[in-house]
Structure formats: structure tokens, C-alpha cells
Design a protein around this motif. Sequence first.
Motif, short mmCIF file in Angstrom:
data_model
loop_
_atom_site.label_atom_id
_atom_site.label_comp_id
_atom_site.label_asym_id
_atom_site.label_seq_id
_atom_site.Cartn_x
_atom_site.Cartn_y
_atom_site.Cartn_z
N LEU A 1 0.82 -1.21 0.00
CA LEU A 1 0.00 0.00 0.00
C LEU A 1 0.85 1.26 0.00
O LEU A 1 0.43 2.29 -0.51
CB LEU A 1 -0.93 0.01 1.23
CG LEU A 1 -1.86 -1.19 1.38
CD1 LEU A 1 -2.67 -1.06 2.67
CD2 LEU A 1 -2.80 -1.32 0.18
N GLN A 2 2.06 1.17 0.56
CA GLN A 2 2.89 2.35 0.75
C GLN A 2 3.96 2.53 -0.33
O GLN A 2 4.43 3.65 -0.54
CB GLN A 2 3.57 2.29 2.12
CG GLN A 2 2.62 2.33 3.29
CD GLN A 2 3.32 2.12 4.62
OE1 GLN A 2 4.53 1.96 4.68
NE2 GLN A 2 2.55 2.09 5.70
N ALA A 3 4.37 1.44 -0.97
CA ALA A 3 5.47 1.53 -1.93
C ALA A 3 5.11 2.48 -3.07
O ALA A 3 4.08 2.29 -3.73
CB ALA A 3 5.80 0.15 -2.48
N PRO A 4 5.91 3.49 -3.33
CA PRO A 4 5.57 4.47 -4.37
C PRO A 4 5.58 3.91 -5.78
O PRO A 4 4.91 4.45 -6.66
CB PRO A 4 6.66 5.54 -4.20
CG PRO A 4 7.79 4.84 -3.54
CD PRO A 4 7.18 3.82 -2.65
N ASP A 5 6.32 2.81 -5.98
CA ASP A 5 6.40 2.23 -7.31
C ASP A 5 5.49 1.01 -7.49
O ASP A 5 5.59 0.29 -8.47
CB ASP A 5 7.84 1.86 -7.64
CG ASP A 5 8.47 0.96 -6.60
OD1 ASP A 5 7.88 0.82 -5.51
OD2 ASP A 5 9.55 0.39 -6.85
N VAL A 6 4.62 0.76 -6.51
CA VAL A 6 3.63 -0.32 -6.62
C VAL A 6 2.25 0.29 -6.59
O VAL A 6 1.87 0.99 -5.64
CB VAL A 6 3.77 -1.34 -5.46
CG1 VAL A 6 2.68 -2.41 -5.58
CG2 VAL A 6 5.15 -1.99 -5.46
N ASN A 7 1.47 0.06 -7.65
CA ASN A 7 0.11 0.57 -7.74
C ASN A 7 -0.86 -0.55 -7.42
O ASN A 7 -1.19 -1.37 -8.29
CB ASN A 7 -0.15 1.15 -9.13
CG ASN A 7 -1.55 1.72 -9.27
OD1 ASN A 7 -2.25 1.92 -8.29
ND2 ASN A 7 -1.97 1.95 -10.50
N THR A 8 -1.28 -0.63 -6.18
CA THR A 8 -2.15 -1.72 -5.73
C THR A 8 -3.61 -1.34 -5.90
O THR A 8 -4.10 -0.39 -5.28
CB THR A 8 -1.88 -2.06 -4.25
OG1 THR A 8 -0.50 -2.42 -4.10
CG2 THR A 8 -2.75 -3.23 -3.80
N GLN A 9 -4.29 -2.08 -6.75
CA GLN A 9 -5.72 -1.88 -6.96
C GLN A 9 -6.47 -2.80 -5.99
O GLN A 9 -6.39 -4.02 -6.07
CB GLN A 9 -6.09 -2.22 -8.40
CG GLN A 9 -5.51 -1.27 -9.43
CD GLN A 9 -6.14 0.11 -9.34
OE1 GLN A 9 -7.35 0.25 -9.21
NE2 GLN A 9 -5.31 1.14 -9.42
N ILE A 10 -7.19 -2.19 -5.05
CA ILE A 10 -7.94 -2.94 -4.05
C ILE A 10 -9.35 -3.17 -4.55
O ILE A 10 -10.06 -2.22 -4.90
CB ILE A 10 -7.97 -2.18 -2.71
CG1 ILE A 10 -6.54 -1.92 -2.22
CG2 ILE A 10 -8.76 -2.97 -1.67
CD1 ILE A 10 -6.47 -0.92 -1.08
N TYR A 11 -9.74 -4.43 -4.61
CA TYR A 11 -11.10 -4.80 -5.00
C TYR A 11 -11.79 -5.37 -3.76
O TYR A 11 -11.38 -6.40 -3.23
CB TYR A 11 -11.08 -5.86 -6.11
CG TYR A 11 -10.93 -5.29 -7.51
CD1 TYR A 11 -11.88 -5.56 -8.51
CD2 TYR A 11 -9.86 -4.47 -7.84
CE1 TYR A 11 -11.73 -5.03 -9.78
CE2 TYR A 11 -9.71 -3.94 -9.12
CZ TYR A 11 -10.65 -4.23 -10.09
OH TYR A 11 -10.53 -3.72 -11.35
N TRP A 12 -12.83 -4.67 -3.31
CA TRP A 12 -13.55 -5.08 -2.08
C TRP A 12 -15.04 -5.13 -2.34
O TRP A 12 -15.61 -4.29 -3.03
CB TRP A 12 -13.27 -4.09 -0.95
CG TRP A 12 -14.08 -4.39 0.30
CD1 TRP A 12 -13.76 -5.24 1.31
CD2 TRP A 12 -15.36 -3.83 0.63
NE1 TRP A 12 -14.76 -5.27 2.25
CE2 TRP A 12 -15.76 -4.41 1.87
CE3 TRP A 12 -16.23 -2.93 0.02
CZ2 TRP A 12 -16.97 -4.11 2.49
CZ3 TRP A 12 -17.44 -2.62 0.64
CH2 TRP A 12 -17.79 -3.21 1.87
N ALA A 13 -15.68 -6.14 -1.75
CA ALA A 13 -17.14 -6.23 -1.73
C ALA A 13 -17.55 -6.76 -0.38
O ALA A 13 -16.81 -7.51 0.27
CB ALA A 13 -17.64 -7.14 -2.84
N LEU A 14 -18.73 -6.40 0.06
CA LEU A 14 -19.24 -6.86 1.35
C LEU A 14 -19.56 -8.34 1.30
O LEU A 14 -19.29 -9.07 2.21
CB LEU A 14 -20.50 -6.06 1.72
CG LEU A 14 -21.06 -6.33 3.11
CD1 LEU A 14 -20.05 -5.98 4.19
CD2 LEU A 14 -22.36 -5.56 3.32
#
Length: 230
Positions: free
Chosen positions: A217-230
Motif C-alpha cells: 500500500l505504501q510503496a511508491p512504485d507499486v500501484n495496488t488496486q484494491i477490490y472489495w465487496a461486502l
Amino acid sequence: MFKINEFEQRQLLDESLADKVAELLTAAVESKGKASIAVSGGSTPKGFFEALSKKKLAWQAITITLADERWVDIKSSDSNTKLVHENLLQNEAVNANFFHLKQGDIFSEDTLADLNLAANQQLLPLDVLILGMGEDGHTASLFPCSDEITQCLAQDSDALIKVTPKTAPYQRISFSFAALAQSKHTFLHISGASKKQVLATAIAGQDCREMPIRAFLQAPDVNTQIYWAL
């Protein structure tokens, strides 16, 4: 860096993630003739696996592996390899290649060295990475409770490492953060209210050793796409 994508239903998430991953794998195959993807275990990705398995892709040019695996017999109900074979390597995806992390019975240093060599030659860098997240903020088998957590997060770590968590059963083989961070496209697939709260706690803090998911989540060179559903 990260972006949160929320869905009202898990089925909508599964279909959307499968569409996106199929697009990325197709682009990789068209660009270089092959593609690689690492997925995670657990019950959360089953619907996504089924949706992805039905996509008409050049599966013979795609290699699937796991972000981590328990060192158990592949017939065990605790085997992520078994999970992937039963839920993803089906339908159209039956022709995909699978890179086994768990090979042989004895988890020796020689076995680990051979797997590292093969992974570097055949898989890395990954085109697509699908991560999960535990209630303690671990991802893959990067466990905050393990003696190996510093190695897990080190920038100069080997691609594959042996991990023995203190709060979960079995020895594990896991890709390190250094290897996973090379992935061209990274996704965190989670569901449920409790996981959303764990995510909020992870976002609010800084210590990656406390919650290893923070590294992604913090790495500037990693773009983490979070997919969440209930």
C-alpha cells in the motif's frame, strides 16, 4: 500507492476483476508471447477463479502460480495448489501452464534454490498479481509473527523464501515482497466488513513488519488496486 474499488456484490467484483485480469493477460501475450499470473488461496477468490476460467484466452501461453503455498500434500484440503486446480484450471483455462511452488516432500535448501532458479527464469517479473489479506495484515505468507519477516520484506531478498509462521500451521513457501513488487499489475482482493476494517487499520499505520500488506500500500512504485465487496 493504492486505489480502492468497491462493489455492492461479490459476484460483481468477481466478474469485474476477471474482465480486467483477462485484458491484462491478453495484452501481455500479444506483447511478448507469454504471460504470468500469481494468485492467492482461501475461499475469497473462488468466484473470481471460476469467472476467469471461462475467459477465452491464449491459455497455453499463460503460466499460473501461487503467491505462496503451504508445504502440504497437494491432495490436502489445505493445499492452495488443490484449490487452484479445482477452481481455476478448469473450463477454458484447463490448457494453462501451472508452476508448482510445492515440489517434492522435503523442503530442503536445495529444493528452495532450484525453485528460485526456475521462478527467475520462467515467471518473473509477474504480469499480474492477486493478493489476499489475513486478519493480522499478512499477505502471501509474509507473516508478521514469523522470524523471517525481515527477510520477507527486504529489498534484496531471494524471490522465494521459506516461512514458518507462529500463529498459523505448516511451513510455507512464499514469494518475497521484493519479487512480488516487480509485478506489472497488483490487485488486493478482499471481502467482508472485517477485512475492510483491517484494511483501514493498515492504511492508518506505517510499520510494515506489524502489517506486511502495508508494504504494497505504501510503496511508491507499486500501484495496488484494491477490490472489495461486502
